[in-house]
Design a protein around this motif. Structure first.
Motif, PDB file in Angstrom:
ATOM      1  N   GLY A 107     -32.734 -38.319  12.783  1.00 44.32           N
ATOM      2  CA  GLY A 107     -33.847 -38.285  13.719  1.00 44.32           C
ATOM      3  C   GLY A 107     -34.299 -36.885  14.074  1.00 44.32           C
ATOM      4  O   GLY A 107     -34.881 -36.675  15.131  1.00 44.32           O
ATOM      5  N   LEU A 108     -34.023 -35.905  13.207  1.00 41.55           N
ATOM      6  CA  LEU A 108     -34.453 -34.543  13.512  1.00 41.55           C
ATOM      7  C   LEU A 108     -35.947 -34.393  13.243  1.00 41.55           C
ATOM      8  O   LEU A 108     -36.504 -35.077  12.389  1.00 41.55           O
ATOM      9  CB  LEU A 108     -33.687 -33.547  12.632  1.00 41.55           C
ATOM     10  N   ALA A 109     -36.570 -33.473  13.986  1.00 41.71           N
ATOM     11  CA  ALA A 109     -37.987 -33.198  13.766  1.00 41.71           C
ATOM     12  C   ALA A 109     -38.169 -32.599  12.381  1.00 41.71           C
ATOM     13  O   ALA A 109     -37.276 -31.923  11.866  1.00 41.71           O
ATOM     14  CB  ALA A 109     -38.491 -32.233  14.824  1.00 41.71           C
ATOM     15  N   LYS A 110     -39.345 -32.838  11.823  1.00 41.07           N
ATOM     16  CA  LYS A 110     -39.577 -32.415  10.438  1.00 41.07           C
ATOM     17  C   LYS A 110     -39.374 -30.910  10.232  1.00 41.07           C
ATOM     18  O   LYS A 110     -38.764 -30.477   9.258  1.00 41.07           O
ATOM     19  CB  LYS A 110     -41.001 -32.800  10.029  1.00 41.07           C
ATOM     20  N   TRP A 111     -39.885 -30.103  11.187  1.00 39.50           N
ATOM     21  CA  TRP A 111     -39.760 -28.656  10.981  1.00 39.50           C
ATOM     22  C   TRP A 111     -38.305 -28.224  11.010  1.00 39.50           C
ATOM     23  O   TRP A 111     -37.900 -27.318  10.309  1.00 39.50           O
ATOM     24  CB  TRP A 111     -40.603 -27.884  12.010  1.00 39.50           C
ATOM     25  N   ARG A 112     -37.483 -28.932  11.817  1.00 39.94           N
ATOM     26  CA  ARG A 112     -36.055 -28.597  11.835  1.00 39.94           C
ATOM     27  C   ARG A 112     -35.401 -28.954  10.506  1.00 39.94           C
ATOM     28  O   ARG A 112     -34.543 -28.241  10.003  1.00 39.94           O
ATOM     29  CB  ARG A 112     -35.336 -29.362  12.942  1.00 39.94           C
TER      30      ARG A 112
ATOM     31  N   PRO B 171     -29.425 -35.399  -0.935  1.00 40.38           N
ATOM     32  CA  PRO B 171     -28.999 -36.415   0.027  1.00 40.38           C
ATOM     33  C   PRO B 171     -28.831 -35.867   1.449  1.00 40.38           C
ATOM     34  O   PRO B 171     -29.069 -36.578   2.415  1.00 40.38           O
ATOM     35  CB  PRO B 171     -27.652 -36.884  -0.526  1.00 40.38           C
ATOM     36  N   TYR B 172     -28.430 -34.594   1.580  1.00 39.22           N
ATOM     37  CA  TYR B 172     -28.223 -34.096   2.945  1.00 39.22           C
ATOM     38  C   TYR B 172     -29.528 -33.916   3.699  1.00 39.22           C
ATOM     39  O   TYR B 172     -29.524 -33.874   4.923  1.00 39.22           O
ATOM     40  CB  TYR B 172     -27.367 -32.825   2.978  1.00 39.22           C
ATOM     41  N   ILE B 173     -30.638 -33.838   2.979  1.00 38.44           N
ATOM     42  CA  ILE B 173     -31.927 -33.773   3.670  1.00 38.44           C
ATOM     43  C   ILE B 173     -32.295 -35.169   4.181  1.00 38.44           C
ATOM     44  O   ILE B 173     -32.740 -35.342   5.318  1.00 38.44           O
ATOM     45  CB  ILE B 173     -33.023 -33.232   2.727  1.00 38.44           C
ATOM     46  N   GLU B 174     -32.037 -36.190   3.353  1.00 35.21           N
ATOM     47  CA  GLU B 174     -32.269 -37.562   3.814  1.00 35.21           C
ATOM     48  C   GLU B 174     -31.409 -37.840   5.047  1.00 35.21           C
ATOM     49  O   GLU B 174     -31.849 -38.447   6.011  1.00 35.21           O
ATOM     50  CB  GLU B 174     -31.936 -38.568   2.703  1.00 35.21           C
ATOM     51  N   MET B 175     -30.173 -37.351   4.993  1.00 36.20           N
ATOM     52  CA  MET B 175     -29.264 -37.525   6.138  1.00 36.20           C
ATOM     53  C   MET B 175     -29.870 -36.885   7.385  1.00 36.20           C
ATOM     54  O   MET B 175     -29.855 -37.486   8.459  1.00 36.20           O
ATOM     55  CB  MET B 175     -27.923 -36.868   5.797  1.00 36.20           C
TER      56      MET B 175
END
Lengths: 315, 547
Positions: free
Chosen positions: A220-225, A211-215
């Motif tokens: 709105g973080l960039a994918k690589w971040r 869930p924290y990745i979905e968060m």
């Protein structure tokens, strides 16, 4: 946490001690009489008896083990039975060669394979993911000596880019060494990359469903971040472990590669010593390999403990 | 913000349809023709049971769908812009900056490897809204507004160093740091204890009222939504049931489904207590001064004395960490007690599981909170329910099969389910199977550990009804562990209120739940949300008065 680290370190020492017992016992139960084997044609009964006494073979094994271990702890690995030189001094340049090649391969393979693993996880199911998986799997499926000979055939013989033989001497300069050992290094890189890459990929992917990745995505973080800053730190423990296992392989498991490229490493010394029944050298090599293997695994476990914020910052 | 701005439409969703691709390739419709508008500063409550599509709608308004789902029709205008046609980069610029999300479980939604402060500030820094120092300052201000402990240093903590309620508030700080126009709350208080829920709810409401932020508030709890929403939209199976003013919907529901939901919630708070009609009988289970702990440092259960009679329900209530589930583990012997006695039908029970006879094990059965975890997904119902019959009662395969069929009838599942496996069942059906498995052993006592907490209200009500009927026919004694006080009122003859491992109040339900209350029972009771929109104000006022 310090408690856990100390416990793990103590466990490592106990394992090392147990390994020393096994190494010593293993060299004792080799078939045939050692004195006879060393003396070969000169094995008259008087000579054999004299050598046995000189080597202390008539004393009980436990006593000899204690003496051997005591000396080894102080850095005295005994004298070779074949050339009568100090084992520690004889093995030092060999050990340096082994570490040199292992480090050379590790410095290239680890960042490369962790990087590829992370990318494959980020683009899971893409053409890149499939290609990276296929290539590394192919490399790992080939026996390492075969891989070595293929590289020799193309890179060294056909294209003439790098030398076939990696027979370095203590006088060889550092840059010369890098050049001469390029092919064995490349072979080793290909062998270990698949393990590390696939473990990195699997570990990151399993974290990516948290869930924290979905968060992080919803922030709105960039994918690589999301992948590097949020997923990777939580995927570290299994990666550290597989890296440590492969590092250990690079040091203790590369005798075949040493033979293919005629590289004077520790593995070759051990094989030579076994065939010549040079027991002190065999024991010394065994002990060094055991120490390296156990320390690397211990370091990996300690790093895994340290990388866990729950253990690093208790409530 | 002036009044003219307040009246403009912020979010306009029309004809939204969201589909999921199932593994077989067929599409399942998650949301069908959903339409609503949200003005600036307005709060819309999305109400419904699980599978109603409310979270899917919430996420869609951020132009985000979970893996395998896709928006296949409709349009979403945010501040006049169609957000479904945005590029990846434009969509990202919106998420976190202008629309922020507050998830159900803050404990799972905070990254365990990073500090809370870093995760809170990150949004503002990455969207280039604030510099590092400003973001840190704003975070501290928000922590202070949200009444988090040590606001200056709270951000240095890792998620595991904060409590569930604190994390939920920290997540609100994370959402608010960019001062978004729209907040999506996705069941933000469902995972919290009732007493914590009141505080968090009050903090959320203050935050959005002070800043005039619009919000979608997703929940299954009508009473919670009554405190915070201006309007309510009721959803069921992805379709809109009705939309209207919050008070209207709650006081005068029009549609049958809404009426059911409202009636169910209302029944939770009233209704008669079940009398204790077992006075004088000898108890089947009696605990005397039982002590147990997981580590030598703190006691999980201390000095607990209780009695349970045949055909009776004893509810153990308390918040998370109160030791109620530990008590169940001690009774069944999974966690051996340190001292004290447990008598079963007058005989002393050995502390540890392996010291007990098979017949004793048979007589005390357990039903768990999450049926998904309690059932082996690879076994058929025949195997699951038949196993205890063969194991405890030594019946043959044929006899066991007959008995399983009888049990299926008893738990009101069709006999044709005999060879089905758990994944083919709904949540409520799975819990029925767990009940049948417990009954298969023909027990005297069934320990129910939060058995309806994971179920939707209407399904939970059915399960409770089934448990009641089974108790009447079979004379079972229930040790009913729950944090939900309304369940207790409807089911239990006796109640034990636990706090920090101790029983603080124990007696007949009517006694415990009527004045004079034990102070902790009163706190628990007053924390259960009611469907009046002024309930939260009253509770807060009462508490500030008391302080």
């Amino acid at each position: 946490m310090l408690n856990l680290v100390l416990k793990r370190a103590a466990l490592g020492l106990i394992t090392l001690w147990a390994a020393s017992v096994l190494i010593f016992a293993g060299t004792q139960i080799l078939p045939g009489d050692l004195a006879q084997a060393v003396l070969q044609n000169n094995a008259t009964p008087e000579n054999v008896a004299a050598l046995r006494e000189e080597l202390g073979l008539d004393r009980p094994a436990v006593e000899r083990y204690a003496e051997w271990l005591g000396n080894a702890v102080h850095g005295d690995l005994g004298t070779s039975l074949v050339n009568h030189r100090d084992v520690a001094q004889d093995l030092a340049p060999r050990l340096y060669n082994t570490f040199f090649l292992a480090l050379y391969a590790a410095i290239i393979a680890i960042p490369l394979s962790v990087g590829l693993g992370v990318l494959a996880a980020a683009w899971q199911g893409s053409a890149f993911d499939s290609a990276a998986n296929a290539v590394t799997l192919l490399a790992i499926s080939l026996p390492e000596y075969f891989l070595g000979y293929l590289l020799i055939k193309w890179v060294a013989v056909q294209w003439g880019l790098f030398p076939v033989l990696a027979s370095v001497t203590p006088e060889t300069s550092f840059t010369e060494r890098l050049y001469m050992t390029f092919l064995p290094m490349l072979t080793l890189v290909l062998v270990i990359m698949a393990h590390i890459m696939r473990m990195t990929r699997a570990s990151v992917i399993s974290v990516m469903s948290s869930p924290y990745i979905e968060m992080a995505v919803l922030k709105g973080l960039a994918k690589w971040r999301v992948v590097v800053e949020h997923a990777l730190p939580n995927a570290l423990a299994p990666i550290i472990n597989v890296v440590a296992l492969n590092l250990a392989y690079l040091i203790v498991g590369v005798v075949v590669i040493e033979v293919v490229f005629v590289y004077p490493g520790l593995g070759q010394s051990m094989v030579d010593a076994v065939s010549k029944r040079d027991v002190p050298v065999v024991q010394a090599c065994g002990l060094i390999f055991a120490a390296v293997f156990i320390s690397l695994n211990m370091i990996a476990d300690i790093l895994a403990i340290v990388s866990n914020p729950r253990l690093r910052h208790p409530r | 913000m002036n009044d003219r701005q307040r009246d403009t439409t912020l979010l306009d969703v029309q004809g939204l349809r969201i589909e999921a691709l199932t593994p077989s390739g067929a599409a399942a419709v998650l949301v069908e023709n959903a339409s609503f508008t949200l003005k600036r500063g307005e709060v819309l409550g999305l109400i419904g049971e699980s599978g109603a599509g409310k979270s899917t709608i919430g996420l869609a308004s951020m132009n985000y769908t979970r893996a395998g789902c896709a928006i296949t029709a409709g349009r979403i205008l945010f501040d006049g812009r169609d957000i479904l046609n945005l590029s990846e980069r434009e969509g990202r610029a919106l998420r976190g900056a202008r629309i922020a999300y507050i998830a159900q479980s803050a404990a799972a939604s905070f990254n365990p490897a990073l500090t809370i402060g870093r995760q809170v500030c990150e949004v503002a820094i990455r969207h280039k809204i604030l510099g590092k120092a400003e973001a840190k300052q704003r975070a501290v201000d928000l922590f202070r507004t949200l009444e988090l402990p040590d606001p200056e240093t709270f951000g240095n903590r890792y998620p595991h160093q904060a409590s569930g309620g604190q994390l939920q508030r920290a997540m609100a700080a994370m959402a608010m740091i960019t001062e978004p126009d729209l907040l999506v709350f996705d069941e933000p208080t469902t995972a919290l204890d009732v007493t914590t829920q009141v505080e968090v709810l009050a903090a959320f409401r203050k935050l959005i009222r002070d800043r005039g932020t619009a919000a979608l508030y997703i929940t299954h709890d009508l009473a919670v939504v009554a405190q915070i929403a201006d309007r309510i939209m009721v959803l069921r199976h992805g379709k809109t049931v009705e939309t209207g003013d919050a008070d209207d919907i709650l006081q005068h529901p029009r549609e049958t489904y809404t009426k059911q939901l409202v009636a169910e919630r209302a029944a939770a708070m009233i209704g008669h207590f079940i009398a204790d009609n077992h006075a004088g009988e000898a108890p089947v289970l009696s605990l005397k001064a039982v002590v147990a702990s997981y580590s030598s440092l703190n006691r999980a259960v201390s000095d607990v004395s209780l009695e349970l009679k045949r055909g009776e329900t004893l509810a153990i209530v308390g918040e998370s960490g109160s030791g109620k589930s530990t008590l169940a583990r001690v009774v069944v012997g999974l966690l051996p007690r340190e001292s004290g006695d447990i008598d079963f039908k007058g005989e002393r029970l050995p502390p540890a599981l392996h010291e007990r006879s098979r017949d004793t094990l048979r007589r005390i059965q357990m039903i768990y909170q999450i049926p998904d975890l309690a059932l082996n997904p690879k076994q058929t119902l025949l195997e699951i329910i038949g196993r205890p019959i063969e194991f405890y009662l030594g019946k043959s395969k044929e006899e066991a099969r007959e008995r399983v069929l009888a049990l299926l009838r008893q738990i009101e599942l069709p006999e044709s389910y005999l060879l089905r496996k758990p994944p083919a069942l709904s949540g409520g059906q799975k819990q029925r199977v767990c009940i049948a498995r417990a009954l298969a052993a023909e027990p005297d006592i069934v320990i129910c550990d939060e058995v309806v907490s994971a179920l939707d209200p209407l399904v939970a009500e059915e399960i409770l009804g089934l448990l009641r009927r089974l108790q009447e026919t079979l004379g079972l004694a229930y040790l009913f562990i729950t944090h939900d006080l309304s369940t207790v009122r409807r089911l239990a003859n006796k109640v034990a209120v636990m706090r920090k491992g101790e029983v603080v109040a124990y007696g007949e339900t009517s006694e415990i739940f009527s004045p004079p209350y034990h102070p902790y029972t009163k706190l628990l009771l007053s924390s259960v949300p009611e469907m009046r929109s002024d309930w939260l104000d009253e509770v807060l006022q009462m508490r500030s008065f008391r302080d």
